[in-house]
Design a protein around this motif. Structure first.
Motif, PDB file in Angstrom:
ATOM      1  N   SER A  84      -7.203  -5.021   7.656  1.00  0.00           N
ATOM      2  CA  SER A  84      -6.454  -3.772   7.488  1.00  0.00           C
ATOM      3  C   SER A  84      -5.334  -3.714   8.514  1.00  0.00           C
ATOM      4  CB  SER A  84      -7.382  -2.560   7.642  1.00  0.00           C
ATOM      5  OG  SER A  84      -6.671  -1.352   7.479  1.00  0.00           O
ATOM      6  N   GLY A  85      -4.132  -4.117   8.101  1.00  0.00           N
ATOM      7  CA  GLY A  85      -3.007  -4.182   9.030  1.00  0.00           C
ATOM      8  C   GLY A  85      -2.192  -2.909   9.069  1.00  0.00           C
ATOM      9  N   THR A  86      -2.760  -1.861   9.628  1.00  0.00           N
ATOM     10  CA  THR A  86      -2.067  -0.581   9.704  1.00  0.00           C
ATOM     11  C   THR A  86      -1.098  -0.565  10.884  1.00  0.00           C
ATOM     12  OG1 THR A  86      -3.813   0.371  11.080  1.00  0.00           O
ATOM     13  CG2 THR A  86      -4.046   0.608   8.695  1.00  0.00           C
ATOM     14  N   LEU A  87      -0.212   0.434  10.895  1.00  0.00           N
ATOM     15  CA  LEU A  87       0.713   0.576  12.012  1.00  0.00           C
ATOM     16  C   LEU A  87      -0.033   0.826  13.317  1.00  0.00           C
ATOM     17  CD1 LEU A  87       3.701   2.664  10.592  1.00  0.00           C
ATOM     18  CD2 LEU A  87       3.730   0.294  11.370  1.00  0.00           C
ATOM     19  N   GLU A 113      -2.751  -9.720   7.628  1.00  0.00           N
ATOM     20  CA  GLU A 113      -3.699  -8.865   6.924  1.00  0.00           C
ATOM     21  C   GLU A 113      -4.232  -9.630   5.721  1.00  0.00           C
ATOM     22  OE1 GLU A 113      -3.888  -4.414   4.891  1.00  0.00           O
ATOM     23  OE2 GLU A 113      -1.986  -5.249   5.554  1.00  0.00           O
ATOM     24  N   LEU A 114      -5.540  -9.844   5.679  1.00  0.00           N
ATOM     25  CA  LEU A 114      -6.136 -10.618   4.594  1.00  0.00           C
ATOM     26  C   LEU A 114      -6.290  -9.748   3.351  1.00  0.00           C
ATOM     27  CD1 LEU A 114      -8.777 -12.690   6.565  1.00  0.00           C
ATOM     28  CD2 LEU A 114      -6.511 -13.382   5.783  1.00  0.00           C
ATOM     29  N   SER A 115      -5.142  -9.389   2.812  1.00  0.00           N
ATOM     30  CA  SER A 115      -5.092  -8.528   1.642  1.00  0.00           C
ATOM     31  C   SER A 115      -3.760  -8.755   0.945  1.00  0.00           C
ATOM     32  CB  SER A 115      -5.222  -7.050   2.063  1.00  0.00           C
ATOM     33  OG  SER A 115      -4.934  -6.191   0.979  1.00  0.00           O
ATOM     34  N   ASN A 116      -3.716  -8.478  -0.351  1.00  0.00           N
ATOM     35  CA  ASN A 116      -2.444  -8.509  -1.071  1.00  0.00           C
ATOM     36  C   ASN A 116      -1.744  -7.161  -0.985  1.00  0.00           C
ATOM     37  OD1 ASN A 116      -2.334 -11.133  -1.946  1.00  0.00           O
ATOM     38  ND2 ASN A 116      -3.412 -10.745  -3.858  1.00  0.00           N
ATOM     39  N   GLU A 117      -2.460  -6.154  -0.526  1.00  0.00           N
ATOM     40  CA  GLU A 117      -1.908  -4.797  -0.423  1.00  0.00           C
ATOM     41  C   GLU A 117      -1.537  -4.507   1.016  1.00  0.00           C
ATOM     42  OE1 GLU A 117      -3.699  -0.320  -0.603  1.00  0.00           O
ATOM     43  OE2 GLU A 117      -4.176  -1.632  -2.289  1.00  0.00           O
ATOM     44  N   LYS A 118      -0.266  -4.261   1.252  1.00  0.00           N
ATOM     45  CA  LYS A 118       0.226  -4.064   2.608  1.00  0.00           C
ATOM     46  C   LYS A 118       0.019  -2.624   3.056  1.00  0.00           C
ATOM     47  CE  LYS A 118       3.923  -6.045   5.353  1.00  0.00           C
ATOM     48  NZ  LYS A 118       5.154  -6.835   5.284  1.00  0.00           N
ATOM     49  N   HIS A 119      -0.644  -2.435   4.201  1.00  0.00           N
ATOM     50  CA  HIS A 119      -0.879  -1.100   4.733  1.00  0.00           C
ATOM     51  C   HIS A 119       0.222  -0.644   5.682  1.00  0.00           C
ATOM     52  CE1 HIS A 119      -4.948  -2.138   3.324  1.00  0.00           C
ATOM     53  NE2 HIS A 119      -5.090  -0.851   3.160  1.00  0.00           N
ATOM     54  N   LYS A 129       0.051 -11.844   0.240  1.00  0.00           N
ATOM     55  CA  LYS A 129       1.201 -11.931  -0.666  1.00  0.00           C
ATOM     56  C   LYS A 129       2.378 -12.599   0.036  1.00  0.00           C
ATOM     57  CE  LYS A 129       4.201  -9.089  -3.586  1.00  0.00           C
ATOM     58  NZ  LYS A 129       4.530  -7.699  -4.020  1.00  0.00           N
ATOM     59  N   ASP A 130       2.625 -12.223   1.289  1.00  0.00           N
ATOM     60  CA  ASP A 130       3.698 -12.860   2.066  1.00  0.00           C
ATOM     61  C   ASP A 130       3.407 -14.347   2.278  1.00  0.00           C
ATOM     62  OD1 ASP A 130       5.130 -10.412   2.461  1.00  0.00           O
ATOM     63  OD2 ASP A 130       3.677  -9.875   4.018  1.00  0.00           O
ATOM     64  N   ILE A 131       2.138 -14.653   2.570  1.00  0.00           N
ATOM     65  CA  ILE A 131       1.752 -16.040   2.795  1.00  0.00           C
ATOM     66  C   ILE A 131       1.960 -16.866   1.525  1.00  0.00           C
ATOM     67  CG2 ILE A 131      -0.174 -17.571   3.346  1.00  0.00           C
ATOM     68  CD1 ILE A 131       0.960 -16.002   5.729  1.00  0.00           C
ATOM     69  N   PHE A 132       1.607 -16.281   0.379  1.00  0.00           N
ATOM     70  CA  PHE A 132       1.791 -17.001  -0.887  1.00  0.00           C
ATOM     71  C   PHE A 132       3.272 -17.269  -1.159  1.00  0.00           C
ATOM     72  CE2 PHE A 132       2.490 -17.039  -5.504  1.00  0.00           C
ATOM     73  CZ  PHE A 132       1.732 -18.158  -5.835  1.00  0.00           C
ATOM     74  N   ALA A 172      -0.714  -6.433  -6.646  1.00  0.00           N
ATOM     75  CA  ALA A 172       0.535  -6.132  -5.955  1.00  0.00           C
ATOM     76  C   ALA A 172       0.911  -4.662  -6.055  1.00  0.00           C
ATOM     77  CB  ALA A 172       1.665  -6.979  -6.530  1.00  0.00           C
ATOM     78  N   ILE A 173       0.286  -3.932  -6.976  1.00  0.00           N
ATOM     79  CA  ILE A 173       0.648  -2.528  -7.166  1.00  0.00           C
ATOM     80  C   ILE A 173      -0.144  -1.656  -6.213  1.00  0.00           C
ATOM     81  CG2 ILE A 173       0.712  -0.617  -8.797  1.00  0.00           C
ATOM     82  CD1 ILE A 173       0.961  -2.646 -11.034  1.00  0.00           C
ATOM     83  N   LYS A 174       0.551  -0.983  -5.340  1.00  0.00           N
ATOM     84  CA  LYS A 174      -0.098  -0.103  -4.359  1.00  0.00           C
ATOM     85  C   LYS A 174      -0.277   1.272  -4.972  1.00  0.00           C
ATOM     86  CE  LYS A 174       0.463   1.758   0.319  1.00  0.00           C
ATOM     87  NZ  LYS A 174      -0.857   1.357   0.808  1.00  0.00           N
TER      88      LYS A 174
END
Length: 327
Positions: A84-87, A113-119, A129-132, A172-174
């Protein structure tokens, strides 16, 4: 490797990342790797291949290493791994990094952040998603190595032997973010901004309805666009109720984005009613107008916060869609 083999490998990598993102989101755990490997161990060969690094797991060197999990002494790269890569997570990481004087050994950390959804839409926060996207631009040899790593490390991600058995899903849809409305009594805002003087036909009920709509509208746009609004809200030129971003403010440096990328985002915001363009100066401004047509609420709210010396509320307002400070 033919173009078809490359496409197949990228599809496999994408599916593996999608599974990993969904798994972590559902279980909030990272203990599923073979041989009880940690997430840090899983990421090391992946990131080493992508960025030509020589990362080591700092938690293996020192238990519960402060601030960062991975470090490369050759490039001074430092990385925190999280689900969870929050601010707030980023701020805490950098505070710990500074307090433990790690800058003597490493450059400022970034978060994976080990997620496709950016926090948190911030250049120092990367997602799967960025890594891909980074992987898709690599050489065929590196893509093959990454594909092999994922096949070996995540080989038991489903009951079938083929990654194609992973149920497809668009990660990818938040979803819309929660929002908070202003106070029921907004008389303080009305008095300090003189908003009814700017538009003599406006009513308090209309202003509050506009503020309600603004908080909801912010929650319905992508986080990347909210971070752009936030940057302009706090750094743009403020005159006569308008907030304008000029080339002098160098938004591309603040956001680590190209001028074209910013222009594209601003054009989308303009289509959604959050921005306007000055053709004579070729500059953009941010705006929100609804029932009270002659009032740009971004400008009036900024003036309201500056008057109270509470500009720090801008982050809550734009990024968290929280207008509860308005009273």
């Amino acid at each position: 490797m033919t173009i078809f083999n490359k496409s197949e490998k990228l599809q496999n990598i994408n599916l593996r990342f999608s599974w990993l993102s969904a798994y972590l989101a559902n279980s909030n755990a990272i203990g599923f790797f073979d041989d009880n490997k940690s997430a840090e161990d899983f990421c090391i060969p992946l990131l080493n291949i992508i960025y030509d690094l020589e990362l080591v797991n700092l938690n293996s060197v020192k238990k519960n290493h402060p601030a960062i999990d991975l470090g490369c002494s050759k490039t001074k790269t430092s990385i925190q791994i999280t689900s969870s890569g929050t601010l707030s997570k980023l701020k805490k990481t950098k505070q710990l990094f500074d307090s433990h004087q790690l800058k003597e050994t490493y450059n400022a950390p970034w978060i994976l952040e080990l997620s496709n959804e950016k926090h948190a839409s911030h250049p120092d926060v990367k997602t799967l998603k960025d890594i891909f996207q980074a992987i898709s631009g690599l050489t065929d040899e590196k893509i093959s190595r990454i594909d092999e790593h994922l096949n070996a490390t995540l080989r038991d991600v489903n009951s079938a032997s083929s990654p194609q058995a992973i149920p497809p899903r668009n990660f990818a849809i938040k979803p819309s973010s929660p929002y908070k409305l202003p106070q029921k009594d907004i008389s303080d805002f009305i008095v300090k901004t003189h908003i009814l003087t700017w538009d003599s036909t406006a009513t308090v009920e209309q202003v509050r309805a506009d503020l309600n709509d603004l908080s909801i509208a912010l929650s319905e746009i992508p986080y990347s666009q909210r971070i752009l609004l936030f940057t302009i809200m706090t750094a743009g030129l403020f005159e006569d109720g308008e907030i304008i971003t000029l080339k002098d403010y160098k938004l591309e440096e603040k956001l680590t984005a190209t001028p074209q990328e910013i222009k594209d985002e601003m054009d989308i915001l303009r289509d959604r009613g959050f921005a306007f363009r000055h053709e004579d100066t070729r500059s953009y401004g941010i705006c929100y107008r609804n029932r009270v047509r002659y009032v740009n609420y971004f400008g009036f709210i900024r003036g309201y916060l500056e008057d109270m010396n509470r500009m720090f509320f801008c982050e809550d307002m734009i990024l968290e869609c929280d207008l509860s400070f308005i009273q």
